[in-house]
Every structure is written in C-alpha cells, then in structure tokens.
Scaffold this motif. Structure first.
Motif, PDB file in Angstrom:
ATOM      1  N   ILE A 188       0.870  -1.246   0.075  1.00  0.00           N
ATOM      2  CA  ILE A 188       0.384  -0.208   0.165  1.00  0.00           C
ATOM      3  C   ILE A 188       0.772   1.164   0.300  1.00  0.00           C
ATOM      4  CG2 ILE A 188      -1.747   0.872   1.236  1.00  0.00           C
ATOM      5  CD1 ILE A 188      -2.743  -1.387   2.246  1.00  0.00           C
ATOM      6  N   ASN A 189       0.445   2.266  -1.185  1.00  0.00           N
ATOM      7  CA  ASN A 189       1.202   3.542  -1.399  1.00  0.00           C
ATOM      8  C   ASN A 189       1.069   4.011  -0.215  1.00  0.00           C
ATOM      9  OD1 ASN A 189       3.596   2.041  -2.638  1.00  0.00           O
ATOM     10  ND2 ASN A 189       3.130   3.217  -4.413  1.00  0.00           N
ATOM     11  N   ARG A 190       1.596   5.650   0.439  1.00  0.00           N
ATOM     12  CA  ARG A 190       0.470   6.464   1.105  1.00  0.00           C
ATOM     13  C   ARG A 190       0.744   7.636   0.045  1.00  0.00           C
ATOM     14  NH1 ARG A 190      -2.533   9.364   5.498  1.00  0.00           N
ATOM     15  NH2 ARG A 190      -3.258   8.040   3.557  1.00  0.00           N
ATOM     16  N   PHE A 191       1.607   7.140  -1.143  1.00  0.00           N
ATOM     17  CA  PHE A 191       1.162   8.795  -1.869  1.00  0.00           C
ATOM     18  C   PHE A 191       0.762   8.758  -3.102  1.00  0.00           C
ATOM     19  CE2 PHE A 191       4.042  10.120   1.813  1.00  0.00           C
ATOM     20  CZ  PHE A 191       3.258  11.085   2.140  1.00  0.00           C
ATOM     21  N   ASP A 192       0.183   9.290  -3.856  1.00  0.00           N
ATOM     22  CA  ASP A 192       0.387   9.483  -4.863  1.00  0.00           C
ATOM     23  C   ASP A 192       1.170   9.057  -6.361  1.00  0.00           C
ATOM     24  OD1 ASP A 192      -0.865   8.911  -7.953  1.00  0.00           O
ATOM     25  OD2 ASP A 192      -3.150   9.979  -7.188  1.00  0.00           O
ATOM     26  N   HIS A 193       1.689   8.109  -7.471  1.00  0.00           N
ATOM     27  CA  HIS A 193       2.300   8.735  -8.448  1.00  0.00           C
ATOM     28  C   HIS A 193       1.951   9.271  -9.312  1.00  0.00           C
ATOM     29  CE1 HIS A 193      -0.147   5.120  -9.409  1.00  0.00           C
ATOM     30  NE2 HIS A 193       0.528   5.036 -10.748  1.00  0.00           N
ATOM     31  N   ARG A 194       1.027   9.358  -9.454  1.00  0.00           N
ATOM     32  CA  ARG A 194       0.561   9.771 -10.247  1.00  0.00           C
ATOM     33  C   ARG A 194       0.385  11.669 -10.330  1.00  0.00           C
ATOM     34  NH1 ARG A 194      -4.140   6.198 -10.124  1.00  0.00           N
ATOM     35  NH2 ARG A 194      -4.150   7.459  -8.485  1.00  0.00           N
ATOM     36  N   THR A 195       0.762  12.114  -8.990  1.00  0.00           N
ATOM     37  CA  THR A 195       0.274  13.668  -8.964  1.00  0.00           C
ATOM     38  C   THR A 195       1.608  14.668  -8.830  1.00  0.00           C
ATOM     39  OG1 THR A 195      -0.261  13.220  -7.237  1.00  0.00           O
ATOM     40  CG2 THR A 195      -1.826  13.593  -8.213  1.00  0.00           C
ATOM     41  N   PRO A 196       3.420  14.579  -9.593  1.00  0.00           N
ATOM     42  CA  PRO A 196       4.096  15.221  -9.021  1.00  0.00           C
ATOM     43  C   PRO A 196       3.355  16.725  -9.284  1.00  0.00           C
ATOM     44  CG  PRO A 196       4.272  14.126 -11.047  1.00  0.00           C
ATOM     45  CD  PRO A 196       2.799  13.653 -11.052  1.00  0.00           C
ATOM     46  N   GLY A 197       4.909  16.728  -8.003  1.00  0.00           N
ATOM     47  CA  GLY A 197       4.450  18.495  -7.425  1.00  0.00           C
ATOM     48  C   GLY A 197       3.601  19.244  -7.354  1.00  0.00           C
ATOM     49  N   THR A 198       2.260  17.938  -6.372  1.00  0.00           N
ATOM     50  CA  THR A 198       1.377  18.371  -5.692  1.00  0.00           C
ATOM     51  C   THR A 198       1.433  18.062  -3.891  1.00  0.00           C
ATOM     52  OG1 THR A 198       0.544  16.477  -6.333  1.00  0.00           O
ATOM     53  CG2 THR A 198      -0.581  18.091  -7.056  1.00  0.00           C
ATOM     54  N   THR A 199       3.195  17.090  -4.003  1.00  0.00           N
ATOM     55  CA  THR A 199       3.716  16.557  -2.512  1.00  0.00           C
ATOM     56  C   THR A 199       5.310  17.097  -2.634  1.00  0.00           C
ATOM     57  OG1 THR A 199       3.580  15.722  -0.825  1.00  0.00           O
ATOM     58  CG2 THR A 199       3.106  14.353  -2.697  1.00  0.00           C
ATOM     59  N   HIS A 200       5.507  16.805  -1.505  1.00  0.00           N
ATOM     60  CA  HIS A 200       6.953  16.711  -1.277  1.00  0.00           C
ATOM     61  C   HIS A 200       7.583  15.916  -2.298  1.00  0.00           C
ATOM     62  CE1 HIS A 200      11.252  16.670   0.342  1.00  0.00           C
ATOM     63  NE2 HIS A 200      10.251  16.542   1.960  1.00  0.00           N
ATOM     64  N   GLY A 201       8.538  15.877  -2.376  1.00  0.00           N
ATOM     65  CA  GLY A 201       8.711  15.306  -3.819  1.00  0.00           C
ATOM     66  C   GLY A 201       9.499  13.821  -3.310  1.00  0.00           C
ATOM     67  N   HIS A 202       9.509  13.239  -2.039  1.00  0.00           N
ATOM     68  CA  HIS A 202       9.963  12.458  -1.588  1.00  0.00           C
ATOM     69  C   HIS A 202       9.146  12.064  -1.420  1.00  0.00           C
ATOM     70  CE1 HIS A 202      13.567  14.637   1.408  1.00  0.00           C
ATOM     71  NE2 HIS A 202      14.370  14.514   0.059  1.00  0.00           N
ATOM     72  N   HIS A 203       7.455  12.340  -1.525  1.00  0.00           N
ATOM     73  CA  HIS A 203       6.496  11.396  -1.498  1.00  0.00           C
ATOM     74  C   HIS A 203       6.443  11.013  -2.494  1.00  0.00           C
ATOM     75  CE1 HIS A 203       4.674  14.443   2.621  1.00  0.00           C
ATOM     76  NE2 HIS A 203       5.816  13.385   3.022  1.00  0.00           N
TER      77      HIS A 203
END
Ligand SMILES: [Zn+2]
Length: 841
Positions: free
Chosen positions: A155-170
């Motif tokens: 289970i990923n915590r973050f969405d791989h399809r929305t770069p730039g909307t959150t911390h780059g590490h996420h």
C-alpha cells in the motif's frame, strides 16, 4: 546456505531488541492475539517517505484486525526536519525519529524498515528528489525489502500520478514502490540481491487514497469506487479495550519530536485504498481475496494448521501453558517444512508464544549500560519458569567465550539467579547507528555491510542464548544484554547495553565565529570510557590558524568522567574558515570521535559516535547597534549565533513586552514561526510597531502561511504564500543593488550567497504594500522569480524587515554570508544619515 543463516540471525536479533526498554510481560489476551496472528499467513507492506507519513490507522487495522504481518517501509529517517523536543538536528534527529517509528510500531504491531535514502530537506518534485538520491540504490533497497518481507499486498501512502503537488520524497516513494512491484519478481533485476533473498511477486498494489485528493467529501462521494476497497478503521477490539483508531493515535503520538502528541479518536471511520496493480478485486472488499492466508498455503502446513487452529479455538485464558505440548508439536513439524521464509517467520512467532505461555522470564542485566573493548562486565542472569511444565535450563552461551552448562530443572515460580562475567572482545566495534558509521553523500547513507541494509537499527552482538529443554524439546531463546536500574523518582528503568571507545572528545561549540583577529579560548571535553585513562590531546586545525598549547595531558580516574581542557585559538588576519578536531591519544591508539547521548523517556537511550569537529570562521564583519531583544518562536539557535558575532542578545517573553523595555533595544528579532506559536503576541503588536516608529528595527523571520495569530503581521499590508526556494545554490539576483541593506556596513556580494545549506528560504510573501522594497530575487528551476525573500520598509524612524531566508539553518553551519547580511539588517538606519539621504535622492 550459510549466508541465509546469517540473514535469519540478524532479522531475529533485531526483532528481539525492539523490546530493549522494559520487557513486556504479556497477558493472556495478548498471547491469544499473537496466536491469531500466528494463524494468519499473509502480509502487508506500507510504503512512504518519512517518519510520520505512515497512516497508523491502516497499519494498526492490518496488524490487529486483519492479523496480517504488517510492515512500514519509510524510505528515509526524517533527518531533514525540525526537532520540537530538543537540540538534535540532522543525523541525530534521524536517530530519534527512527526510534519514534520503532516505538509507534511496538504499539500498532507493525514492523519497521528503511532504505539508505537520506532526508536531505524539502524537494518540490520527484525529479529533483531522484537526482539527489541515488535512484538505483534506493530502488534496489525497495526491491530488497519486498524480496525479504514478501508482502502479498503493498500500500502506497502517496499518489505516483500527481508529481509537484506534494513533497518530492513522497511522490518518489510511490514511483519507486510501483517500479519495485514488478522488479522484485524479476531474476535479472538486482540479481546481486538474490543471495540475500529470493524473488517475490506481491499480489496487489494499492494507493491509500482519501477525499482530500478529490478536493471535498462531496466530490469524493460522486466518484466511481469500483476500483477501491473501503475498510472501517474505527473497529473496536474488546481484547484490548481500545478502538483501532485509539491504538493508531497512541502510535502516532510517539512522533513527539514532530509535535504529534494528539487526542485519540473513536468510532466508525472509513479508509479507502485504490487498486493500482495486480489481481483484480472481487466483490467482498477483501484485500486478500484469492490469496490463501491459511496454513494450507505452505507445503506441509496443513497438519501444523490443524494443531494451531485447535489451540486458537480452545484457548485457555486462565492457563495458557496448557497449550505448550501442542505448540511444541507444531514447532517440531515447522522445522521440517521446505519453505525457508515461512519456516523462519513462523518459528520466530511460535517460539515467542511458547515463551509467553510458559510465563518464562529470562533476563541478562549488566551492572553498567556501557563498556569498552577488553573490559569485563558483571551480568546478573535471571531465569524463571511460571508454569507446571518440565523445563530444563541446559546451558547458557554467547557468541564469545561464555559457555556454561547448567542442567537445572526449573521449578514452577522459583527464581534462579546467576552471576557471570563477560569479557568484551578487544576488537569489538563501538555500538552506533550503522548508517552513520561512514560519511555518505547529501542524498544517501553509506552502508558497507550489505547485510545491514533495510534494518531499523544496528543489531546487538552482546546476547545470551538460553538453551532450554521444554518437555524434552530443545529450544534456544536469545536475549540481548540490558542494564536494569532504578531511580527513586521514576521507578524501574532499562537501558540497552552498548560498547563505547575508551576515549571520546568534543569541542563544546560546534561553530566558532570570530569577528576580529583576537585570540579566543575553546574548551575540549574528553570523556573516559574506562577507569584510569591517561593520554594526551591535541587539536587539528587549518594551516593559517594556530592553536596552543600543541598538546595537553589528560588523566581521568573514573569511567564516565569528563575532563575539560582549554586551548587558545589564534585566527588569521583575513577571512578564513575550516574545521578543528580534537584527537585523543591513549597509548598508540587515536580517538577522533564524539560520543553523543540521546535520552528521552519515550524511546530507548541511544549513543551515537560521530566525527568530532567544529567549524571555525574568521569573519570580516562590521556591525552597528548593540542590543537585541529576541522573541523565540518554534525554536532556533539564532540568539546564540548573534552573540557569537558580538551582539548582546536578550530573549524576551511576549508577556513582558512594554514600551519602556522595548526602548532598551536597537532591534527586536522574531524567531522562526513566532507568529504561528505565540498566542499572546497579538496584544503586543501595536507596541512593537510603535517601537519601530520611534527608530527601532523589527526583523521577522519566516512564519507558515496558515495559522497566523495576528491580523496584521507588519505595519503595512503583507501577505504570506507557500513560495519557497529549496535549491540552496539557486541564483540570487539583487533587485536593488544600491539599497543600504546590501551595502552597509558590509558590502554584500554574490560570494555571500555561496555555501548555503539545505535551502534558500521558505514561505516568502507574494503580495506586499508599496512601502516595502524587495531586495532579492531567486527561484527554483522552471519556476517564476520569487521576490519576497527579503522585504524592507521604513516605518516612522525605524525599519520593519520581513525575511523568509533560512538564517536559522545557515547560522549553525557557520555560513559567513548569512551572518554578514543579518548584521546589515540589524544595522540598517543606524548608519550615517547623510549616506541614506544621498541614496534616497
Ligand atoms: Zn512526509
């Protein structure tokens, strides 16, 4: 095969050490829950980037409700953040956050893993992140974690399809997890890892979505959820007397250095996961649909399951030891199955359950919490069988020379105590976080021993094996050495046992700034790891500096004591910077490390060895004004830094502010996020503006744009945004090169923006009144120029300055340009008035 044994050994030891604080003595209901978990053969790996990213509600739900083996893979240890409970930053903060994650997992029942990625600070998009990290190494670590843990579900915590909307590490954590999902089962990918773990194909990959991803609950209600599973993470556990969300809140409240202490929640609560890859969903909202999670999934497992399901069904809460014969039978059968993964994992669980059911208490406590190589320590061994079972203590041994035959039949509830002496190997390396042993890069830790990659902490090598015969079945239970002691005001306490070097040393100040060429005394503190330490100390320094005396004798009677030696430093005439390091020589051995102790109540005591060095800076700096009032916000070391360059700094409390006391200062400086954290400051704002009107300078460092406690941050309109420049080397353009703040008393040039660390600044204003003059312009790659990092306004006879530049990060690193610019901010208006008149023409 041998390699395999080594990796099993390490996994086993690391897990036992999770309990190196006060050992847990489980109740019947806890034993029962462990048996339920023993009988569930499925696993979930949760993937994110930082300590605190993990959704403890879902981890706890998977671990405690579904009963799955549940892991959290945090790509980093969170070194880049801020510390709300103490002075530790960077790698030391990473040590605290590692332990806070382990503390959280002890509560929610999960396991903790990491990669070698370093949390180097904020990053706006995954492209930047993956250029700072070694993408291939981090991906390799994620693949390794999957091959070792063998999760059915990721289970990923973050969405791989929305770069730039959150911390780059996420976003990077999600992208790497997605890639690793396929690579883990590909023999040709990362084949060097195959000796550590075989290939593995997880069945499904999910993204832990939420309504906020869709803007509002209403919008989320309307979307098609056929590709999602919802679970009620508010489920109640009568066996715990807690709701799942209460367990989750207790777990996430362990993140105290991030200020995560929080109220618990109860009641039904939906959590959504969206299928990204793998087997399609079925109708019954079961994430394990189509996966056999019974003992039947293992070849030879059915017969073991027949025994263990019966134990679960007929569990005797009054006398769990009644089940030991069945458990031992299952244990013996388990040793004969082929699948090494299940054999290792379930043997470990089963052995712990047998130990719990027998009410066994096995402890090895040393009379000290640390010792040096070659030292002999006294240990007190306690053995107690609290069951009617026939249990024999056959022998005790460790990996070294301890091997004592006992052959004692342990009577029910009769305590056996043994005193033994253990000698620490003369070549033993000191205990320290393995990922800090070697200097890494900004983005990666360096780990030479590949067997350690992924582990949350350094395995302990001082353990005792208790070789037992339980109902004639041989069973070895391993316990780490601990140090048990008590304090009258705290009760019984435990510390892990550690090996430290015989000598360590530090210079008390980490950054020494000299604003003239006068000599200055520095203090070197030497700590003895053993009694009767005798040797000498010298201080290494750059060639253009001198230090005297050349060396001094050190002589310390008792282990643990410190001796302070004063050396005199003479700086060069001109600007210069470098590092000084104390070196202790004992006989022919050189010691160059500093021993740092981290001691908080919510995590086990930690010792960390780091290279001992202090930065020295001979600064060419001029300044006007003398007395500064400092109002602390969320906490920074700016006051100490300004003292270093010769200012008188007094920290003042908001409630003490009045016109008379303000009149004593040339400038008032606000610590970072002061307007976010100080409730009372709203009542003093007008008096502060009046202070400026009368000729004072007011300097406000960054605040976050949300949750400002005043209506008017400045005497003129000023609006904060989330603009930040994270590239510490971003070009800095001078918008007003003639402005006094760039010219007086120090001429600021491009050179002053060299060598900055972590970032340029954050939360810059993006809208301001005409009275403000923007001084600097800067931006990250592919972004528009951001002009709000340093804004100056004349107000009455004084100046109001707002700055989002990261002085709080640059000062502790001794960045000279940051000091020179700040001196100009403090000096503004204190210069020759004629000069200002000329510039205003
Ligand atoms: Zn995060």
């Amino acid at each position: 095969m041998r390699k395999n044994l080594i990796s099993i050994f390490i996994i086993f030891i690391s897990c036992t050490f999770l309990h190196a604080q006060k050992p847990k003595t489980p109740s019947s209901s806890e034993i029962y829950q462990s048996i339920q978990k023993l009988n569930f053969l499925g696993s979930v790996l949760y993937v994110a980037a930082h300590p605190d990213d993990e959704n403890t509600r879902l981890i706890s739900y998977m671990s405690n409700h579904v009963k799955a083996r549940t892991g959290y893979l945090s790509l980093t240890r969170g070194d880049g953040g801020q510390n709300l409970i103490g002075p530790e930053l960077r790698e030391l903060l990473g040590v605290i956050r590692t332990q806070e994650l382990l503390a959280a997992r002890r509560i929610d029942g999960g396991e903790q893993f990491f990669t070698r990625a370093n949390d180097f600070g904020y990053s706006k998009d995954p492209e930047e992140t993956l250029s700072m990290w070694d993408k291939n190494e981090v991906l390799s670590d994620v693949v390794l974690a999957i091959r070792q843990f063998k999760p059915d579900i990721i289970i990923n915590r973050f969405d791989h399809r929305t770069p730039g909307t959150t911390h780059g590490h996420h976003t990077s954590s999600a992208l790497l997890s997605l890639e690793a999902f396929d690579l883990a089962n590909d023999k040709s990918a990362f084949s060097d890892l195959l000796k550590a773990a075989s290939v593995w194909q997880p069945k499904r990959l999910f993204y832990n979505t939420s309504w906020w991803r869709y803007g509002s609950r209403e919008a989320f209600d309307k979307i098609d959820k056929s590709n999602m599973i919802s679970v009620d993470v508010g489920t109640y556990y009568p066996l715990k007397g807690l709701s799942n969300n209460e367990v989750a809140a207790l777990a996430s409240s362990q993140h105290l250095c991030q200020g995560f202490g929080r109220l618990s929640q109860r009641g039904s609560q939906e959590e959504y996961i969206e299928l990204l890859k793998g087997d399609p969903l079925t109708d019954d909202d079961n994430i394990f649909a189509g996966i056999d999670t019974s003992w039947n999934r293992v070849k030879g497992g059915k017969a073991i399951g027949d025994i263990l399901y019966e134990v679960e069904k007929s569990f005797n809460f009054n006398n769990p030891s009644q089940h030991i014969p069945q458990l031992l039978e299952a244990f013996k059968m388990l040793q004969n199955i082929e699948n090494t993964h299940w054999k290792t994992q379930k043997s470990k669980e089963l052995k712990a359950i047998i130990e719990m059911c027998a009410g066994l208490y096995l402890e090895v406590s040393a009379d000290t919490n640390w010792a040096t190589p070659n030292e002999k320590i006294n240990v007190d061994i306690e053995v107690l069988n609290r069951s009617n079972l026939s249990i024999n203590l056959v022998s005790l041994n460790n990996s070294g020379d301890l091997n004592i035959s006992k052959n004692i039949a342990l009577k029910n509830n009769v305590k056996y105590n043994f005193k033994e002496v253990i000698k620490i190997d003369k070549d033993e390396s000191p205990t320290t976080p393995y990922w800090l042993s070697e200097k890494g890069t900004l983005g990666m830790y360096k780990v030479n021993d590949s067997k350690l990659i992924g582990l949350p902490e350094t395995p302990r090598f001082y353990n005792i094996d208790f070789n037992l015969l339980i109902n004639n079945v041989p069973l070895t239970i391993t316990k780490p050495i601990v140090h048990r002691y008590s304090k009258p005001e705290k009760g019984e306490l435990y510390k892990p046992f550690e090996v430290i070097p015989e000598a360590s040393a530090k210079i008390t100040e980490k950054v020494i700034i000299l604003d003239n060429d006068k000599q200055r005394d520095i203090a070197v503190v030497v700590k003895a790891g053993r009694d009767n330490l005798e040797g000498s100390v010298e201080v290494c320094h750059p060639n253009d500096w001198s230090v005297y005396p050349k060396n001094q004798k050190v002589n310390i009677k008792h282990k643990g004591e410190e001796q302070t030696l004063v050396f005199t430093v003479i700086p060069p005439k001109n600007e210069s910077e470098g590092y000084m390091s104390p070196i202790v020589t004992i006989n022919d051995n050189l010691y160059t490390k500093e021993l740092i102790e981290i001691d908080y109540d919510h995590i086990p005591f930690q010792t960390v060895l780091l290279p001992s060095e202090s930065k020295i800076v001979r600064l060419d700096i001029k300044k006007k004004g003398e007395n500064i009032g400092y109002i602390q916000g969320a906490g920074d070391v700016v006051p100490e830094s300004l003292q270093q360059i010769g200012y008188n700094v007094l920290t003042i409390k908001p409630e003490d502010i009045n016109a008379e006391m303000l009149s004593r200062f040339d400038a008032i400086v606000f610590g970072i996020r002061a307007y976010n954290v100080l409730d009372d400051i709203q009542f003093k704002q007008q008096q502060l503006f009046d202070f400026v009107k009368n000729g004072g300078n007011m300097i406000v460092q960054y605040n976050t744009s949300r949750g400002i406690k005043v209506n008017h941050l400045a005497p003129y309109n000023l609006k904060l945004s989330r603009d930040r420049v994270t590239n510490e080397n971003a070009e800095v353009r001078f918008l007003n090169p003639e402005h006094p703040i760039l010219n007086y008393p120090n001429k600021i040039t491009q050179k002053d923006f060299e060598g900055w660390t972590q970032e340029r600044g954050l939360y810059f204003p993006d809208d301001w009144a005409n009275e403000f003059t923007p001084i600097l312009s800067m931006n990250d790659k592919n972004e528009s120029p951001k002009d709000g990092s340093l804004l100056v306004a004349k107000y009455g006879k004084g100046h109001y300055i707002y700055t989002g530049l990261s002085f709080f990060r640059e000062f502790p690193e001794g960045v000279s340009g940051a000091y020179r610019l700040f001196a100009n901010m403090l000096s503004i208006g204190k210069e020759d008035l004629k000069l200002e008149a000329k510039l205003n023409d």
